[in-house]
Scaffold this motif. Sequence first.
Motif, PDB file in Angstrom:
ATOM      1  N   UNK A 253      26.624  39.719  34.596  1.00 54.32           N
ATOM      2  CA  UNK A 253      27.949  40.120  34.106  1.00 54.32           C
ATOM      3  C   UNK A 253      28.135  41.633  34.217  1.00 54.32           C
ATOM      4  N   UNK A 254      27.119  42.376  33.795  1.00 53.88           N
ATOM      5  CA  UNK A 254      27.183  43.838  33.871  1.00 53.88           C
ATOM      6  C   UNK A 254      27.344  44.298  35.317  1.00 53.88           C
ATOM      7  N   UNK A 255      26.575  43.692  36.214  1.00 54.60           N
ATOM      8  CA  UNK A 255      26.652  44.055  37.626  1.00 54.60           C
ATOM      9  C   UNK A 255      28.028  43.717  38.207  1.00 54.60           C
ATOM     10  N   UNK A 256      28.555  42.517  37.857  1.00 55.32           N
ATOM     11  CA  UNK A 256      29.875  42.124  38.348  1.00 55.32           C
ATOM     12  C   UNK A 256      30.953  43.075  37.848  1.00 55.32           C
ATOM     13  N   UNK A 257      30.856  43.456  36.571  1.00 50.51           N
ATOM     14  CA  UNK A 257      31.827  44.395  36.019  1.00 50.51           C
ATOM     15  C   UNK A 257      31.799  45.722  36.758  1.00 50.51           C
ATOM     16  N   UNK A 262      34.258  49.283  40.686  1.00 49.50           N
ATOM     17  CA  UNK A 262      34.119  50.131  41.863  1.00 49.50           C
ATOM     18  C   UNK A 262      35.129  49.761  42.938  1.00 49.50           C
ATOM     19  N   UNK A 263      35.268  48.437  43.182  1.00 48.95           N
ATOM     20  CA  UNK A 263      36.235  47.973  44.181  1.00 48.95           C
ATOM     21  C   UNK A 263      37.652  48.360  43.770  1.00 48.95           C
ATOM     22  N   UNK A 264      37.956  48.255  42.479  1.00 54.24           N
ATOM     23  CA  UNK A 264      39.293  48.613  41.987  1.00 54.24           C
ATOM     24  C   UNK A 264      39.589  50.092  42.210  1.00 54.24           C
ATOM     25  N   UNK A 265      38.594  50.951  41.955  1.00 53.05           N
ATOM     26  CA  UNK A 265      38.773  52.381  42.166  1.00 53.05           C
ATOM     27  C   UNK A 265      39.008  52.693  43.644  1.00 53.05           C
ATOM     28  N   UNK A 266      38.235  52.034  44.505  1.00 54.63           N
ATOM     29  CA  UNK A 266      38.420  52.237  45.946  1.00 54.63           C
ATOM     30  C   UNK A 266      39.814  51.792  46.371  1.00 54.63           C
ATOM     31  N   UNK A 289      47.172  38.545  43.405  1.00 53.30           N
ATOM     32  CA  UNK A 289      45.788  38.243  43.805  1.00 53.30           C
ATOM     33  C   UNK A 289      44.806  39.078  42.999  1.00 53.30           C
ATOM     34  N   UNK A 290      45.129  40.372  42.822  1.00 53.40           N
ATOM     35  CA  UNK A 290      44.253  41.253  42.056  1.00 53.40           C
ATOM     36  C   UNK A 290      44.178  40.819  40.594  1.00 53.40           C
TER      37      UNK A 290
END
Length: 336
Positions: A253-257, A262-266, A289-290
């Motif tokens: 869960x921590x890794x997915x978050x 990170x993807x959202x920031x990019x 979708x997001x």
Amino acid sequence: MATAPEARRRMIPLLSVVLSFYNESGVLPELVKRLRSVMRAEQARGTISGYELIFVNDASTDDSREILRKEFEGGRDLVVVNMSNNFGVSECALAGMRLAKGDAVVYMDADLQDPPEVIPELLDRWHADPEVEVVYTTRLSRPGEHPLKMLVTRLGYKLIKRISEIGIPENSGDFKLLSRRVVDELVAIREKKPFLRGLVSWIGFKQVQVFYHRAERLDGRENTKRPALSSKNIKYALDTAIISFSDAPLKVILLMGFVVSLVSLVYIGVVIMQKIMGWYEPGWPALMAAILFLGGVQLLMLGFVGLYINIIFLNTKGRPDYIIKDIIAADDRRTS
């Protein structure tokens, strides 16, 4: 003064055999017959001083109770424990262990897929080394098992081995011989939804392996009472084997978050660049979708966290693991 292992080497033990079952009326008469035959042969061989057969009835709805009552009247070597409700296999097994008086305890299934004739080999391995506290069995073959169940089982063992803090040998079930010391440690654990295979491995001590060929069910029914991917099996795997012995889901869960953030920031950076360059074309599909993706990830995370919170909740309520309706025994038996 003799050490505990030296004292045990000179001891001829009393053996308790614990069997937890639900609706096994078609198997019980033959099971009792074969167990008595094996136990009496072991008494004659001098590996045990005596024995008791503890059958824990998990509120069966067939005539299992009546069958065992008749078997008890035919020989006082049986202890029949009847539960007030259906509490589960592990809970019933622990109830039997708390009642057991033996210097060693064999725990096994009551469907005759685990042959009682393997018990002498378990005793021999236990007697051979006074340091051994657990003799566990590993199946060389499992006739009659559905290929899907075998696949799911193999994957389950590999998953538990990879993510949990315990190591459970593949194809090793609940057919085991436990020393009195291990039994005392097990019954002292007051844990909700106990996972016996995991607890025995977690307790440690010296453990040795015995290989055997598992049999098909004597009564002709399928070797499993529920499908490999049934909701009960999945719930059991999550609540016991994974949640009880692993914090891997929380780490995932921590890794997915972190990855989603990170993807959202990019993506925000990409949107800003598109806006500056004049390439940005607003539209709701990308937005939806997001939102759906992030919502799904959040629900998944909350679900795993909820499983851990549920275990905490169950332990704080303080309810007993089981309630015994009555006990049929030649002596006065009580559980704490």
